[in-house]
Design a protein around this motif. Structure first.
Motif, PDB file in Angstrom:
ATOM      1  N   GLN A   1       0.875  -1.176   0.000  1.00 37.52           N
ATOM      2  CA  GLN A   1       0.000   0.000   0.000  1.00 37.52           C
ATOM      3  C   GLN A   1       0.908   1.220   0.000  1.00 37.52           C
ATOM      4  O   GLN A   1       1.782   1.347   0.866  1.00 37.52           O
ATOM      5  N   PHE A   2       0.747   2.113  -0.953  1.00 40.60           N
ATOM      6  CA  PHE A   2       1.581   3.312  -0.985  1.00 40.60           C
ATOM      7  C   PHE A   2       0.919   4.387  -0.138  1.00 40.60           C
ATOM      8  O   PHE A   2      -0.223   4.784  -0.408  1.00 40.60           O
ATOM      9  N   THR A   3       1.636   4.866   0.879  1.00 34.75           N
ATOM     10  CA  THR A   3       1.017   5.769   1.860  1.00 34.75           C
ATOM     11  C   THR A   3       1.814   7.048   2.114  1.00 34.75           C
ATOM     12  O   THR A   3       1.450   7.826   2.995  1.00 34.75           O
ATOM     13  N   ASP A   4       2.889   7.291   1.357  1.00 34.30           N
ATOM     14  CA  ASP A   4       3.771   8.413   1.666  1.00 34.30           C
ATOM     15  C   ASP A   4       3.667   9.532   0.639  1.00 34.30           C
ATOM     16  O   ASP A   4       3.511   9.288  -0.554  1.00 34.30           O
ATOM     17  N   ASP A   5       3.783  10.751   1.131  1.00 33.62           N
ATOM     18  CA  ASP A   5       3.911  11.910   0.261  1.00 33.62           C
ATOM     19  C   ASP A   5       5.329  11.936  -0.317  1.00 33.62           C
ATOM     20  O   ASP A   5       6.233  11.258   0.188  1.00 33.62           O
ATOM     21  N   LEU A   6       5.531  12.697  -1.386  1.00 35.64           N
ATOM     22  CA  LEU A   6       6.848  12.830  -2.006  1.00 35.64           C
ATOM     23  C   LEU A   6       7.229  14.307  -2.070  1.00 35.64           C
ATOM     24  O   LEU A   6       7.254  14.914  -3.145  1.00 35.64           O
TER      25      LEU A   6
END
Length: 276
Positions: free
Chosen positions: A211-216
């Motif tokens: 699950q992708f959960t991070d801001d960039l």
């Protein structure tokens, strides 16, 4: 013309040698292209020539897909390892923070490379990792069915089906909204690529918990979604925008899961705009 490069990747049991098949064309800032699960780098062919007018374009076969051999013992097909593989690939190719573009699984890897600050911009086309549990189960079920069919269809039947627009629709309508536009030769090649992908099963298993959960922060991000994506439904793009609020969210009208085939001019423009 394709080529190969080998490089070392750390593992719990010491460095392991990984070999990747790639093609390179064009001039300008480097632009790395990453395909999805079960596919191969030729999926980018509809847009490569346009991209190469402004970029040094490097399209790769992920390990265990296309012409790239599988990962050696000691390396798994999880997201962290795959990200490390492409970090090492960029170092071996002397690509200092390239722009990166990915589709589906490749889009997820592109976002991870952005999270690790290994690239200068990210363009993700229908990236994996923004699904609900039910959406992931549906997508994995469809992928497994596609894999099952590709491994059981005799090659003469695949070749026969590919000769007509209706047959190409039977073989590829899950990923293309306009399958009739794909050439017969390309449809045969990607059916064989799906059937022969040695990394497919392990990659799919590793994705069950992703699950992708991070801001960039600090990385320009474009997320683009086809309005006719039948594998990863387009509401996942809204979730991506919520998780990465500074991202540019682009709608691709009339495009399916692999939009490069459905509207090459639009997709090439989105990629070039995202990498400026």
């Amino acid at each position: 013309m394709s080529a190969t490069v080998s490089f070392k990747v750390p593992s719990p049991h010491g460095p392991r040698s990984v070999t990747v098949d790639y093609a390179r064309v064009g001039r300008g800032e480097p632009l790395l292209l990453l395909h999805g699960i079960g596919h191969h780098r030729q999926v980018w062919e509809p847009v490569v020539d346009v991209l190469a007018t402004e970029r040094d374009v490097i399209s790769v076969d992920l390990p265990g897909f296309g012409a790239s051999p599988g990962l050696p013992d000691g390396l798994s097909y999880d997201l962290a390892t795959t990200t490390a593989v492409f970090g090492a690939f960029c170092a071996a190719m002397e690509l200092e923070r390239p722009h990166v573009v990915g589709n589906s699984l490749g889009g997820l890897i592109a976002l991870e490379l952005g999270r690790e600050k290994l690239v200068r911009s990210v363009t993700a086309l229908s990236p994996a990792g923004f699904w609900s549990a039910a959406e992931r189960r549906y997508a994995f079920g469809v992928l497994l069915a596609m894999r099952h069919i590709s491994r059981r269809l005799p090659l003469p039947l695949v070749e026969q089906l590919s000769r007509s627009a209706a047959g190409r629709t039977v073989l590829t309508s899950t990923i293309y909204a306009r399958p009739g536009r794909r050439s017969p030769e390309a449809v045969v090649a990607e059916t064989l690529a799906l059937a022969g992908a040695t990394g497919f099963d392990q990659t799919l298993r590793a994705g069950r918990t992703v699950q992708f959960t991070d801001d960039l922060p600090g990385i320009p991000v474009t997320v683009a979604w086809g309005t006719r994506d039948r594998l990863l439904v387009r509401r996942q793009g809204v979730r991506a925008k919520q998780i990465i609020p500074r991202a540019r969210l682009v709608r691709l009208p009339g495009c399916g899961h692999c939009p490069m085939n459905d509207d090459p001019a639009l997709v090439a423009r989105v990629i070039l705009d995202g990498s400026r």
